[in-house]
Structures are given as structure tokens and as C-alpha cells.
Design a protein around this motif. Sequence first.
Motif, PDB file in Angstrom:
ATOM      1  N   ALA A 235      22.275  38.595  25.718  1.00 24.79           N
ATOM      2  CA  ALA A 235      23.223  38.551  24.598  1.00 24.79           C
ATOM      3  C   ALA A 235      24.459  39.403  24.886  1.00 24.79           C
ATOM      4  N   TRP A 236      24.267  40.607  25.401  1.00 21.10           N
ATOM      5  CA  TRP A 236      25.419  41.466  25.693  1.00 21.10           C
ATOM      6  C   TRP A 236      26.246  40.911  26.849  1.00 21.10           C
ATOM      7  N   ALA A 237      25.560  40.349  27.848  1.00 17.92           N
ATOM      8  CA  ALA A 237      26.297  39.744  28.963  1.00 17.92           C
ATOM      9  C   ALA A 237      27.119  38.553  28.478  1.00 17.92           C
ATOM     10  N   TRP A 238      26.545  37.766  27.579  1.00 22.99           N
ATOM     11  CA  TRP A 238      27.270  36.621  27.009  1.00 22.99           C
ATOM     12  C   TRP A 238      28.509  37.098  26.247  1.00 22.99           C
ATOM     13  N   LEU A 239      28.345  38.125  25.427  1.00 21.26           N
ATOM     14  CA  LEU A 239      29.463  38.609  24.626  1.00 21.26           C
ATOM     15  C   LEU A 239      30.565  39.198  25.504  1.00 21.26           C
ATOM     16  N   THR A 240      30.173  39.906  26.560  1.00 20.56           N
ATOM     17  CA  THR A 240      31.158  40.437  27.504  1.00 20.56           C
ATOM     18  C   THR A 240      31.986  39.315  28.108  1.00 20.56           C
ATOM     19  N   PHE A 341      35.917  40.042  38.566  1.00 18.43           N
ATOM     20  CA  PHE A 341      35.114  39.623  37.414  1.00 18.43           C
ATOM     21  C   PHE A 341      34.395  38.307  37.684  1.00 18.43           C
ATOM     22  N   THR A 342      35.089  37.338  38.269  1.00 24.48           N
ATOM     23  CA  THR A 342      34.523  36.013  38.476  1.00 24.48           C
ATOM     24  C   THR A 342      33.252  36.064  39.313  1.00 24.48           C
ATOM     25  N   SER A 343      33.296  36.759  40.445  1.00 29.02           N
ATOM     26  CA  SER A 343      32.133  36.779  41.334  1.00 29.02           C
ATOM     27  C   SER A 343      31.018  37.666  40.801  1.00 29.02           C
ATOM     28  N   VAL A 344      31.347  38.853  40.345  1.00 30.23           N
ATOM     29  CA  VAL A 344      30.308  39.812  39.971  1.00 30.23           C
ATOM     30  C   VAL A 344      29.673  39.450  38.633  1.00 30.23           C
ATOM     31  N   ASP A 345      30.478  38.996  37.666  1.00 28.09           N
ATOM     32  CA  ASP A 345      29.903  38.605  36.385  1.00 28.09           C
ATOM     33  C   ASP A 345      28.975  37.407  36.549  1.00 28.09           C
ATOM     34  N   PHE A 346      29.325  36.486  37.436  1.00 28.81           N
ATOM     35  CA  PHE A 346      28.431  35.349  37.684  1.00 28.81           C
ATOM     36  C   PHE A 346      27.089  35.833  38.223  1.00 28.81           C
ATOM     37  N   ALA A 347      27.130  36.732  39.192  1.00 33.54           N
ATOM     38  CA  ALA A 347      25.879  37.271  39.733  1.00 33.54           C
ATOM     39  C   ALA A 347      25.085  37.988  38.649  1.00 33.54           C
ATOM     40  N   LEU A 348      25.770  38.770  37.815  1.00 30.98           N
ATOM     41  CA  LEU A 348      25.097  39.478  36.726  1.00 30.98           C
ATOM     42  C   LEU A 348      24.391  38.493  35.792  1.00 30.98           C
ATOM     43  N   MET A 349      25.088  37.397  35.454  1.00 33.18           N
ATOM     44  CA  MET A 349      24.514  36.419  34.536  1.00 33.18           C
ATOM     45  C   MET A 349      23.238  35.802  35.098  1.00 33.18           C
ATOM     46  N   THR A 350      23.231  35.488  36.386  1.00 36.23           N
ATOM     47  CA  THR A 350      22.031  34.868  36.960  1.00 36.23           C
ATOM     48  C   THR A 350      20.841  35.819  36.973  1.00 36.23           C
ATOM     49  N   GLN A 351      21.100  37.121  36.851  1.00 40.76           N
ATOM     50  CA  GLN A 351      20.016  38.100  36.873  1.00 40.76           C
ATOM     51  C   GLN A 351      19.454  38.404  35.492  1.00 40.76           C
ATOM     52  N   VAL A 352      20.024  37.828  34.436  1.00 37.38           N
ATOM     53  CA  VAL A 352      19.482  38.039  33.092  1.00 37.38           C
ATOM     54  C   VAL A 352      18.919  36.743  32.512  1.00 37.38           C
ATOM     55  N   LEU A 353      18.708  35.717  33.359  1.00 35.95           N
ATOM     56  CA  LEU A 353      18.149  34.450  32.883  1.00 35.95           C
ATOM     57  C   LEU A 353      16.680  34.622  32.533  1.00 35.95           C
ATOM     58  N   PRO A 354      16.222  34.045  31.419  1.00 35.98           N
ATOM     59  CA  PRO A 354      14.833  34.238  30.997  1.00 35.98           C
ATOM     60  C   PRO A 354      13.796  33.527  31.853  1.00 35.98           C
ATOM     61  N   ALA A 355      14.069  32.260  32.338  1.00 37.51           N
ATOM     62  CA  ALA A 355      13.012  31.494  33.003  1.00 37.51           C
ATOM     63  C   ALA A 355      13.602  30.569  34.056  1.00 37.51           C
ATOM     64  N   ALA A 356      12.891  30.434  35.183  1.00 36.00           N
ATOM     65  CA  ALA A 356      13.365  29.585  36.276  1.00 36.00           C
ATOM     66  C   ALA A 356      13.397  28.115  35.890  1.00 36.00           C
ATOM     67  N   ALA A 357      12.456  27.679  35.048  1.00 38.86           N
ATOM     68  CA  ALA A 357      12.383  26.267  34.685  1.00 38.86           C
ATOM     69  C   ALA A 357      13.563  25.828  33.824  1.00 38.86           C
ATOM     70  N   ASP A 358      14.260  26.778  33.210  1.00 40.27           N
ATOM     71  CA  ASP A 358      15.360  26.447  32.300  1.00 40.27           C
ATOM     72  C   ASP A 358      16.695  26.996  32.785  1.00 40.27           C
ATOM     73  N   ILE A 366      25.107  30.108  28.538  1.00 38.21           N
ATOM     74  CA  ILE A 366      26.011  31.176  28.970  1.00 38.21           C
ATOM     75  C   ILE A 366      27.428  30.646  29.146  1.00 38.21           C
ATOM     76  N   ASN A 367      27.544  29.439  29.685  1.00 39.86           N
ATOM     77  CA  ASN A 367      28.872  28.877  29.924  1.00 39.86           C
ATOM     78  C   ASN A 367      29.616  28.511  28.646  1.00 39.86           C
ATOM     79  N   ILE A 368      28.917  28.537  27.514  1.00 38.54           N
ATOM     80  CA  ILE A 368      29.626  28.415  26.234  1.00 38.54           C
ATOM     81  C   ILE A 368      30.631  29.555  26.103  1.00 38.54           C
TER      82      ILE A 368
END
Length: 416
Positions: A235-240, A341-358, A366-368
Motif C-alpha cells: 500500500a505504501w509503495a503504491w501511494l509513493t 526512480f523508474t528502475s529502482v521503484d520498479f524493483a521495489l514493487m516486485t519485492q512487495v508482491l503477495p503471491a507468485a501466481a498473481d 500497482i500500475n494503476i
Amino acid sequence: MSRPAAPEALTEPTERAGRGWTAALSLANGAIWVGWYGPLQILLALQAAELAPPGTAKESVLAWVTGAGAVVSMVANPLFGALSDRTASRFGRRTPWILAGVLGGAGALVLLAGAGTVVGMALGWCLVQLTLNAAFAAITAAVPDRVPHGQRGAVGGWLGAAQILGVVAGTGLATVAGGVVAGYLACAGFTVLGALPYVLLHRDPALPAGRRPALRLRALLAGFRISPRRHPDLAWAWLTRFLINLGNALALLYLLYYLRDVLHRPDADGGVLVLTAVNAVTLLGTVVIGGFWSDRVGRRQPFVLWAGVIMTVATGLLAGWQTWPGALCAAALLGVGFGVFTSVDFALMTQVLPAAADRGKDLGVINIANALPQVAAPVLAAPIVQHLGGYRVLYGVAAAIGLLGALLVRRIRGVA
């Protein structure tokens, strides 16, 4: 009895992604941004000025059209991400959607080229957003499918470099093609050609039919609800991301009109191209380096924070130094900040994903945070420019919003 191994598509990757795969995925990503930003930087603004009814401001027409497209994008990205998660094609989960998306996007750009009314223009742009978001959702999800955590900053950097090159190429094609129609056709052709190497040469891990989730509408819709309480870091990563992208969208939305109406540049179209090129040079100088550096030190937050601060300073220059040299300096600083921001925030986002299947669905949600600012920016920008102080106030508001987003990254606890 031993438990059967999980399908490769649903495991956490451990082998480093190869250079050929990274290059092909990056090229496909850049091609999609050509299809988006040729219109957004030049063609839609020119069309809005041509098609605006008497007594209707071109800014309002552009705001309405881009806002409608952003609404479609906001829905399409998580929807197609979820569908790609459930795709059991022998070509993998992502590749079929990349191909269908770029072909559909090219066709939609051709239709948009022939729009003769504001309504037709809006419908065409919404179709462009619908189709290209199908491809973009699949490309984004391919990274956590195939790239280990320790390489995601670097791969995100190459994707970011391709993104800005796509913005430059789209702007250049729209500027030099020889008119609105020719600009749309050039962008459509590039979008298809740029995606072909990935589609033809690389296939994603397939999801066996026995492991494919059922495509039930109720379950699909329920999956889009991600609890901020259960996943606060997400949630915080999304808001950032949302706030920094909103500040950036406010800064870029009326750039053509800013050059024409405030700085009185005789060749405003060419001025946009020059600023885009300056921005691209500085962005390319930081986007890959920032991602590699972040991977090496194993941290994400400081890079996102200081990137947001630099972007805030740049937007403040547009508010306080309204000259052509000021615009050039702002474009350069925006490139420095947005590159990291583009490269590092993308990496950060992939590390807070809840499940591999989704992964596709979650990254779509997140892309919203990329699409929603395109809706909010026109709603905020049009009344500020027309009634609440003009471009100086607009860029001051953009700077404040971006700074708030940068500061909120410190609330994330699970990623350093």
C-alpha cells in the motif's frame, strides 16, 4: 511421498536473465511507449486544437480525452494482468498477450488517425489504451517471472531506458512524420516491429492446464481487492508511486501549451522535442546506473527518496524560472530523478508482491498508480491553469505532490 515440484511459471526465479532476453523485452517495452507518447506528447494536443468546438478550450478537450483514456488504462492493466496469470498457452502466460496487445494497439492508432470529432478521438484513444495495456501488463509481469531479486534493479533500468527512448522516438516520429495522420501511422508501425523480436525469439514458462485457475468472473473481481492492512508495504509503495507520478503528469500534461502560451516559443512542437531529448539524455545517464547501484548495495528506499526530491526541484524550476533556459534545466533534472526512480521503484514493487501466481494481476493493480495520475492530472490542471493562478501555481502544486510521495517511501518496512 515427495511433493511434486511447482511449475516453473510459479516459482521464484534463481537463474539470472540473459542479455538477449533482457534486450528483446526492453525493445518491446520501448515500442509500447512509442505508441503511447507519440500521441500524448504531440499528436493528441494537435488533434485537440483542430477538433475543439467553437468556444471550447483546447486544454479542456485534451484533458477530457486523456482522462477518459487513463480510466480505461486503469481498468485494463490489472484485468489483462489477471488474464495473463491464467493463460495456459503453450507459448507461455505473457507472450500471447504481448502479441495481441501490440497488434490491437497499432490498429487502434490507425483508427485514431482518422478521427474527425472529439468523440471519435476519445474513443480511438481509449481503444489504444485498452490494447497497449494488455501488452504492457504482460511485459511487466514477465520480469518477476524470469528475473531474481538481485537483478531486478538492473533489468528495471534497461526497461526504463527503453521507456524513455520510446518516448523520444514517439515524440520524434510524431514531429517529423509530416502531419497528424502520418504521425499516428509511424507510431503504429514502430509499435508492432519493436515487439516482434521478443514474440518470435523468446517464450515464457508455460502454466500447465491442470494448474490454471478457473476463469470465474466473481473470483476474478474479488482478486483485485488487496487489503492495505494485510499488505501495508504494498500500500505504501503504491501511494509513493502514485504521488510521484501525479507530480510528473502535472508537469508534462500541458508542456506544449506552456511553451507556446507562456514562453512564446515560435516552434513549440520542436521545443517539446528538444526538452524531451534533454530529458532523455540525463535519464539514460541514470536509469541503468541507478538500477545496478541499487542491486549492488541491496537497498531501494534511499534511491527512490532522493530521486523524488530531485524531481521536486525540477518541477519547482518550471514554476519559479519561466524561461527557456529554466525549462532546459528542469528537463535535465527531471531526467536525472526519473531515471533513478523508474528502475529502482520498479524493483521495489516486485519485492512487495503477495503471491507468485498473481504477479500479473498484482502488478496491474500497482500500475494503476501510473494510470490514475493521468485521470487526476487533467482534473487538477485544467482549473488551476484557467482559473487558479496559471502555470506557476500548477507547477508549484506538482512539486509539492511529488515531494510528499518521495517522503512516504520511508513507511515501507519490508524493503530497505
